[in-house]
Design an enzyme around this catalytic site. Structure first.
Site, PDB file in Angstrom:
ATOM      1  N   GLU A 252      49.245  20.341  11.797  1.00 28.99           N
ATOM      2  CA  GLU A 252      50.121  19.459  12.576  1.00 28.99           C
ATOM      3  C   GLU A 252      49.214  18.385  13.171  1.00 28.99           C
ATOM      4  OE1 GLU A 252      51.850  17.775  15.319  1.00 28.99           O
ATOM      5  OE2 GLU A 252      52.120  19.669  16.397  1.00 28.99           O
ATOM      6  N   CYS A 286      52.078  13.606  20.018  1.00 28.29           N
ATOM      7  CA  CYS A 286      52.066  13.220  18.602  1.00 28.29           C
ATOM      8  C   CYS A 286      53.419  12.666  18.168  1.00 28.29           C
ATOM      9  CB  CYS A 286      51.643  14.395  17.739  1.00 28.29           C
ATOM     10  SG  CYS A 286      52.581  15.878  18.115  1.00 28.29           S
TER      11      CYS A 286
HETATM   12  P1  NAD Z   1      38.897  13.953  18.936  1.00 27.87           P
HETATM   13  O1  NAD Z   1      38.605  13.441  17.578  1.00 27.87           O
HETATM   14  O2  NAD Z   1      37.956  13.683  20.036  1.00 27.87           O
HETATM   15  O3  NAD Z   1      39.065  15.549  18.797  1.00 27.87           O
HETATM   16  C1  NAD Z   1      39.046  16.391  19.887  1.00 27.87           C
HETATM   17  C2  NAD Z   1      39.947  17.576  19.641  1.00 27.87           C
HETATM   18  O4  NAD Z   1      39.804  18.076  18.337  1.00 27.87           O
HETATM   19  C3  NAD Z   1      39.598  18.699  20.571  1.00 27.87           C
HETATM   20  O5  NAD Z   1      40.787  19.434  20.901  1.00 27.87           O
HETATM   21  C4  NAD Z   1      38.650  19.534  19.746  1.00 27.87           C
HETATM   22  O6  NAD Z   1      38.656  20.872  20.155  1.00 27.87           O
HETATM   23  C5  NAD Z   1      39.193  19.358  18.365  1.00 27.87           C
HETATM   24  N1  NAD Z   1      38.125  19.355  17.366  1.00 27.87           N
HETATM   25  C6  NAD Z   1      37.214  18.377  17.141  1.00 27.87           C
HETATM   26  N2  NAD Z   1      36.382  18.724  16.137  1.00 27.87           N
HETATM   27  C7  NAD Z   1      36.803  19.937  15.716  1.00 27.87           C
HETATM   28  C8  NAD Z   1      36.363  20.814  14.698  1.00 27.87           C
HETATM   29  N3  NAD Z   1      35.345  20.513  13.879  1.00 27.87           N
HETATM   30  N4  NAD Z   1      37.007  21.989  14.559  1.00 27.87           N
HETATM   31  C9  NAD Z   1      38.064  22.319  15.339  1.00 27.87           C
HETATM   32  N5  NAD Z   1      38.524  21.522  16.310  1.00 27.87           N
HETATM   33  C10 NAD Z   1      37.910  20.348  16.490  1.00 27.87           C
HETATM   34  O7  NAD Z   1      40.345  13.463  19.269  1.00 27.87           O
HETATM   35  P2  NAD Z   1      41.061  13.306  20.677  1.00 27.87           P
HETATM   36  O8  NAD Z   1      40.493  12.155  21.407  1.00 27.87           O
HETATM   37  O9  NAD Z   1      41.070  14.617  21.407  1.00 27.87           O
HETATM   38  O10 NAD Z   1      42.557  13.012  20.232  1.00 27.87           O
HETATM   39  C11 NAD Z   1      42.866  11.804  19.594  1.00 27.87           C
HETATM   40  C12 NAD Z   1      43.745  11.995  18.409  1.00 27.87           C
HETATM   41  O11 NAD Z   1      44.022  13.364  18.161  1.00 27.87           O
HETATM   42  C13 NAD Z   1      45.089  11.381  18.611  1.00 27.87           C
HETATM   43  O12 NAD Z   1      45.120  10.087  18.102  1.00 27.87           O
HETATM   44  C14 NAD Z   1      46.045  12.288  17.882  1.00 27.87           C
HETATM   45  O13 NAD Z   1      46.244  11.782  16.580  1.00 27.87           O
HETATM   46  C15 NAD Z   1      45.342  13.556  17.706  1.00 27.87           C
HETATM   47  N6  NAD Z   1      45.994  14.664  18.418  1.00 27.87           N
HETATM   48  C16 NAD Z   1      47.129  15.153  17.890  1.00 27.87           C
HETATM   49  C17 NAD Z   1      47.767  16.182  18.541  1.00 27.87           C
HETATM   50  C18 NAD Z   1      49.046  16.739  18.018  1.00 27.87           C
HETATM   51  O14 NAD Z   1      49.800  17.329  18.768  1.00 27.87           O
HETATM   52  N7  NAD Z   1      49.327  16.608  16.724  1.00 27.87           N
HETATM   53  C19 NAD Z   1      47.236  16.694  19.705  1.00 27.87           C
HETATM   54  C20 NAD Z   1      46.041  16.176  20.210  1.00 27.87           C
HETATM   55  C21 NAD Z   1      45.422  15.159  19.542  1.00 27.87           C
END
Ligand code: NAD
Length: 478
Positions: A252, A286
């Site tokens: 997701e 999202c």
């Molecule tokens: P980011 O790229 O900094 O990622 C951080 C998130 O991803 C943290 O929760 C971290 O635990 C997880 N993560 C990062 N690398 C990982 C890995 N190798 N293995 C497992 N988990 C990992 O992104 P951000 O700044 O936190 O969020 C920005 C983008 O994330 C948004 O634009 C959105 O698209 C997406 N997002 C989507 C949802 C959703 O509900 N679909 C939720 C949160 C973020």
């Protein structure tokens, strides 16, 4: 340290593990930057213990009758309901969202967990006509095995609770890693399950370095299913890793939801729904409405009234009941907002309200509206995941549909119209896992939640959400 914020630990095989030289990192309150707690990081030995525990517990849990699995999930959910204020305050501390939104998230979490708990009783196989004279041909559904799950920081109770409840309903064990920004919520959910009598090891919670944890768990032959909610680039990495073991995944991922507002829509209603939905959770959802395509005849009025309503939103501490939008959840979102808005302006976009950080402590940001942003600006292509509405004009419905479908994402899409034939055309034409016609509501655990294109595959909620944790077996008796 704030007193309501819970102690942080690894929850492995029914044991709380912390200290003992484990590395730690601070969890921050995004409203004021205060340190809420120190999160211990899982070591390689912790992850191995979690894997072995999950494998042992799966053998026990899969044999527990469905009605008994259901009873434990429903009991844990009842305990979460009793503790709802603690959960809501924890969410506000970790994410910054207003307490009223945190309570709403808990309501959705409880509903999803009840749905999944009840569905444990409705996992059906089937029989088909046997070919042998006295044979039997039975198709059954079995739990896939130990699951590795990864939840994000934006809606940490709902997106953790519904993964856990669905997997446990299906008879799977689960190791879940919450986001490093929101570890306490997941531990409170695990505590409720422990208090409800869940056997040790059926649910393990590991905290720490995301890449280390996901690589270790997904590479293990013990893990038979991966469920991830988070950014698309990370989803791609984890799907590739899972493919090495041919492990099925539910992804997701990100979205960039279009909203088509036709000139025959009831604009008062569209505005009354759109502004709160846009700025809910400071835009970090999202399924947040992001690209508004508004038809010529109503465009100017829509922009003026949307701008006024956005400028009147009270931004501040989520603990303050007069506040309707909290801070951005982390510094990355602040940098992203500033960068994307500067780029939009450099491409000719105009800010009609907002556009700036508020103060210099925590991550408060003004509710923002942009107009005249060309499709090649970054914000029209990269999900802002923040409190920014981008409003563009359209003339023909065909043009609006083409623009809405232009991006490689397809999680949520919305359209507002007073016409039945336009409703049907839009619902059929929008390339999206979920389409809202005259609504933004997808908060129904009985319906599947999931995307198409690079927004992911598989669903949570609905019967599809349980199905994600089951495999099919055909037993033919000759
Ligand atoms: P980011 O790229 O900094 O990622 C951080 C998130 O991803 C943290 O929760 C971290 O635990 C997880 N993560 C990062 N690398 C990982 C890995 N190798 N293995 C497992 N988990 C990992 O992104 P951000 O700044 O936190 O969020 C920005 C983008 O994330 C948004 O634009 C959105 O698209 C997406 N997002 C989507 C949802 C959703 O509900 N679909 C939720 C949160 C973020």
């Amino acid at each position: 340290m704030t007193s309501v914020y819970s102690e942080l630990y690894q929850w492995i095989d029914g044991q709380k593990l912390s200290g003992n030289g484990r590395e730690t990192s601070a969890v921050i309150n995004p409203f004021n930057g205060a340190v809420l707690g120190q999160m211990p990081h899982a070591t390689a030995a912790d992850l191995q213990a979690a894997l072995e525990s999950s494998e042992r517990a799966f053998k026990v849990w899969r044999k527990v009758p469905a009605w008994d699995r259901s009873a434990i999930i429903l009991k844990a959910t009842a305990l979460i309901r009793e503790r709802i204020n603690l959960f809501a305050e924890t969410l506000t501390l970790e994410v910054g969202k207003p307490l009223a939104e945190a309570q709403m998230e808990m309501g959705l979490t409880i509903d999803s967990m009840i749905w999944a708990g009840e569905e444990a009783k409705r996992i059906y196989g089937r029989t088909v006509e046997a070919r042998a004279p006295n044979g039997r041909a039975i198709i059954s559904r079995e739990p896939v095995g130990p699951v590795a799950a990864f939840a994000p920081w934006n809606v940490p109770a709902l997106l953790t609770g519904r993964k856990i409840a669905a997997a446990l309903a299906a008879g799977c064990s689960m190791i879940i890693k919450p986001s490093e920004e929101t570890p306490a919520t997941a531990l409170l959910i695990a505590q409720a399950f422990a208090d409800a009598g869940l056997p040790a090891g059926v649910l393990n919670v590991v905290l720490g370095d995301p890449a280390f944890i996901s690589h270790t768990l997904i590479s293990s032959p013990i893990i038979k299913k991966v469920s991830f909610t988070g950014p698309t680039p990370v989803g791609k990495q984890l799907a590739a890793l899972a493919a090495q073991q041919v492990t099925p995944v539910t992804m997701e991922l990100g979205g960039h939801a279009p909203v088509i507002v036709c000139d025959d829509a009831d604009i008062d209603t569209v505005l009354a729904y759109s502004v709160p939905n846009k700025y809910f959770n400071a835009g970090a959802s999202c399924i947040a409405p992001t690209r508004f395509y508004v038809q010529d005849a109503v465009y100017d009025d829509f922009v003026a009234r949307f701008t006024k309503a956005a400028s009147e939103i009270t931004v501040g501490d989520g603990m303050d009941s007069s506040v309707s939008m909290g801070p951005l959840a982390n510094e990355r979102r602040l940098t992203a907002m500033e960068t994307l808005i500067a780029d939009a302006v450099a491409h000719g976009g105009k800010i009609t309200t907002g556009g700036k950080r508020i103060g210099d402590q925590g991550f408060l940001f003004e509710p923002t509206v942009l107009v005249d942003v060309p499709e090649d600006a970054r914000i029209m292509n990269d999900e802002p995941f923040g409190p920014v509405a981008i409003i563009s004009r359209f003339s023909t419905l065909e043009d609006a549909i083409e623009k809405a479908n232009r991006l490689p994402f397809g999680l949520a899409a919305y359209a507002f119209t007073g016409s039945a034939s336009r409703s049907a055309l839009l619902a059929d034409s929008l390339e999206s896992g979920m389409v809202g016609i005259n609504t933004y509501s997808f908060g129904m655990p009985e319906a599947p939640f999931g995307g198409v294109k690079q927004s992911g595959y598989g669903s949570e909620n609905g019967v599809e959400g349980i199905d994600a944790y089951l495999v099919t077996k055909f037993a033919n008796y000759g």
